[in-house]
Every structure is written in structure tokens, then in C-alpha cells.
Design a protein around this motif. Sequence first.
Motif, PDB file in Angstrom:
ATOM      1  N   TYR A  21      11.008   7.187   4.532  1.00  0.00           N
ATOM      2  CA  TYR A  21       9.897   7.029   3.876  1.00  0.00           C
ATOM      3  C   TYR A  21       9.074   5.531   4.217  1.00  0.00           C
ATOM      4  N   LEU A  22       9.917   4.435   4.050  1.00  0.00           N
ATOM      5  CA  LEU A  22       9.484   3.063   4.246  1.00  0.00           C
ATOM      6  C   LEU A  22       8.991   2.747   5.664  1.00  0.00           C
ATOM      7  N   LYS A  24       8.155   5.286   7.775  1.00  0.00           N
ATOM      8  CA  LYS A  24       7.101   5.976   8.074  1.00  0.00           C
ATOM      9  C   LYS A  24       5.800   5.544   7.483  1.00  0.00           C
ATOM     10  N   GLU A  25       5.676   4.603   6.651  1.00  0.00           N
ATOM     11  CA  GLU A  25       4.733   4.045   6.025  1.00  0.00           C
ATOM     12  C   GLU A  25       4.290   2.569   6.476  1.00  0.00           C
ATOM     13  N   LYS A  26       5.264   2.175   7.393  1.00  0.00           N
ATOM     14  CA  LYS A  26       5.257   0.892   7.781  1.00  0.00           C
ATOM     15  C   LYS A  26       4.949  -0.220   6.920  1.00  0.00           C
ATOM     16  N   TYR A  27       5.699   0.132   6.102  1.00  0.00           N
ATOM     17  CA  TYR A  27       5.960  -0.875   4.775  1.00  0.00           C
ATOM     18  C   TYR A  27       6.662  -2.151   5.244  1.00  0.00           C
ATOM     19  N   SER A  97       3.788  11.497   0.412  1.00  0.00           N
ATOM     20  CA  SER A  97       2.528  10.610   0.532  1.00  0.00           C
ATOM     21  C   SER A  97       2.576   9.265  -0.293  1.00  0.00           C
ATOM     22  N   ASP A  98       3.073   9.175  -1.397  1.00  0.00           N
ATOM     23  CA  ASP A  98       3.016   8.075  -2.196  1.00  0.00           C
ATOM     24  C   ASP A  98       4.412   7.840  -2.793  1.00  0.00           C
TER      25      ASP A  98
END
Length: 173
Positions: A21-22, A24-27, A97-98
Motif C-alpha cells: 500500500y505505501l 502504491k501510494e508513493k508515500y 484507497s486510504d
Amino acid sequence: MKYVYQLFLAFNSTWLIVVVYLIKEKYILNIIDNYSIYYSWVIFILFPIILTSLSFKIALKLPKDQLINTAINEIELANNNFLPTYLGYFFVSLGISDIPTLVVVFIMIYIFTYLSQTLYFNPIFLIFGYHFYFIKTNKSIKIFLITKKQLKTPGEIGFQNLRRINNYTFIDL
């Protein structure tokens, strides 16, 4: 110690959901100023690897057990049995998504993984050279074994230094 280790294994087994997830979200981690996003990704990936390596040290505190070679009737490689599960985890994490949804999904999967307490498959163990096997004993008990040994023929090899994770799951250190 056994329960702490089971909590730790369940965490390590499910944490890759958060890593995917991180990424994917480009965190980006705030501790890295003006660096490429890839440094954060490396840290995200190294975190579960380091925790998994720590799990081998903690496993030394688990109760000892053994399995003599004459007690083994069947051997089944289990490495590939878990691929669908982990692909499912990755697809779920890609669809989140969040952060609040991620937290709820992670907690639910973590709880289910911990409560099932039958198998503690962690794909990162494969990086460390471990393999996963289902072993059927001469008493028709099916156990899950995590070991670096290559098992092929029942009765060919025994295990003198097993650590008991639960009644059906053992790790050979």
C-alpha cells in the motif's frame, strides 16, 4: 514467550499488505528530506525483512521438540500453497484507497491470521532459504514444518532441534 512469538509471526506474515500500500501510494518517509522516493521504498521493504530475521532469534526461546526420521510417513512441499493467499493480500492492498481502510483491513487480516494459529507462512522466510512442508507422522498427525532442509523422502531425515510454535507448527533452526 510462545504467545508473543505467535503475535510477532502473525504481524510479520501480514505486514507486506502495508508495504505494498505505501509503495502504491508513493508515500515518502518524513525523515528523508529531498531524497528520492526509492529510499523510502527500500526502508519499507527492509523493515519486514529485518523483523523476520529477528523472529529467528526469538524462536530460540521457544520450547524444544524433535521429530525422529521413523515418525515421518509423508512429506508435501507447501511453498506454493500460499501463493494465492499472498496474491490476494497484494490485490487487496492495491485496491485500498486510504489509510483508515488500510488500518481496518490490516487489523482484520492480522486477527484472522493470529486466531487461525495453524500456519505461520511468511514469504520472507523464502529469502532466508527456508522452505515450508506439510509432514504426516506415523500417527496420522499433519504438521507444518519450516526448515532450510530439502525434504524428499519420508524416513530419510529427522529433526533434533525443532522449536514448537504451536501444536501443529514447528520451525527447524
